[in-house]
Design a protein around this motif. Structure first.
Motif, mmCIF file in Angstrom:
data_model
loop_
_atom_site.group_PDB
_atom_site.id
_atom_site.type_symbol
_atom_site.label_atom_id
_atom_site.label_comp_id
_atom_site.label_asym_id
_atom_site.label_seq_id
_atom_site.Cartn_x
_atom_site.Cartn_y
_atom_site.Cartn_z
ATOM 1 N N GLU A 46 0.846 -1.187 0.000
ATOM 2 C CA GLU A 46 0.000 0.000 0.000
ATOM 3 C C GLU A 46 0.885 1.243 0.000
ATOM 4 O O GLU A 46 1.864 1.296 0.741
ATOM 5 N N PRO A 47 0.562 2.223 -0.817
ATOM 6 C CA PRO A 47 1.364 3.448 -0.773
ATOM 7 C C PRO A 47 1.193 4.134 0.570
ATOM 8 O O PRO A 47 0.081 4.246 1.085
ATOM 9 N N ARG A 48 2.295 4.556 1.155
ATOM 10 C CA ARG A 48 2.248 5.201 2.468
ATOM 11 C C ARG A 48 1.996 6.680 2.292
ATOM 12 O O ARG A 48 2.574 7.316 1.421
ATOM 13 N N GLN A 49 1.139 7.192 3.120
ATOM 14 C CA GLN A 49 0.872 8.620 3.106
ATOM 15 C C GLN A 49 1.985 9.320 3.872
ATOM 16 O O GLN A 49 2.328 8.937 4.985
ATOM 17 N N THR A 50 2.547 10.335 3.262
ATOM 18 C CA THR A 50 3.635 11.064 3.894
ATOM 19 C C THR A 50 3.094 11.925 5.019
ATOM 20 O O THR A 50 2.144 12.669 4.829
ATOM 21 N N ARG A 51 3.706 11.785 6.171
ATOM 22 C CA ARG A 51 3.320 12.622 7.299
ATOM 23 C C ARG A 51 4.105 13.915 7.203
ATOM 24 O O ARG A 51 5.313 13.894 7.006
ATOM 25 N N ARG A 52 3.407 14.995 7.346
ATOM 26 C CA ARG A 52 4.047 16.288 7.197
ATOM 27 C C ARG A 52 4.000 17.048 8.516
ATOM 28 O O ARG A 52 3.239 17.983 8.684
ATOM 29 N N LEU A 53 4.824 16.642 9.442
ATOM 30 C CA LEU A 53 4.875 17.312 10.729
ATOM 31 C C LEU A 53 5.431 18.717 10.560
ATOM 32 O O LEU A 53 6.398 18.941 9.850
ATOM 33 N N GLY A 54 4.795 19.649 11.192
ATOM 34 C CA GLY A 54 5.288 21.012 11.177
ATOM 35 C C GLY A 54 4.988 21.803 9.922
ATOM 36 O O GLY A 54 5.558 22.855 9.710
#
Length: 82
Positions: A46-54
């Motif tokens: 499954e393609p991972r969703q990029t977490r965009r902290l900050g």
């Protein structure tokens, strides 16, 4: 990822699925050149969703008293005093 039109997909679906299973990469079915669906092997990760902290740094400010904001109002509502 390979893109095929609907007519080609209908005509060669078995071959396209076999190629996707062997190569591990799916294909996109397009209608009039516009991508409509993605077909991928069930074994594909499954393609991972990029977490965009900050990502809102500098745009949002949380007040120091955030956890106490509206405390009096909430207390009045719970105590029944208006």
């Amino acid at each position: 990822m390979r893109t095929v039109n609907i007519h080609e997909a209908k005509t060669h679906l078995s071959r396209l699925i076999d190629e996707a299973m062997k190569g591990g990469e799916g294909f996109v079915i397009a209608k009039a050149g516009r991508p409509m669906v993605r077909v991928v092997p069930m074994t594909a990760s499954e393609p991972r969703q990029t977490r965009r902290l900050g990502f809102l740094t500098g745009y949002v400010r949380v007040p120091d008293d955030f956890d106490r904001m509206g405390g009096e109002t909430v207390g009045e509502l719970f105590e029944g005093e208006a």
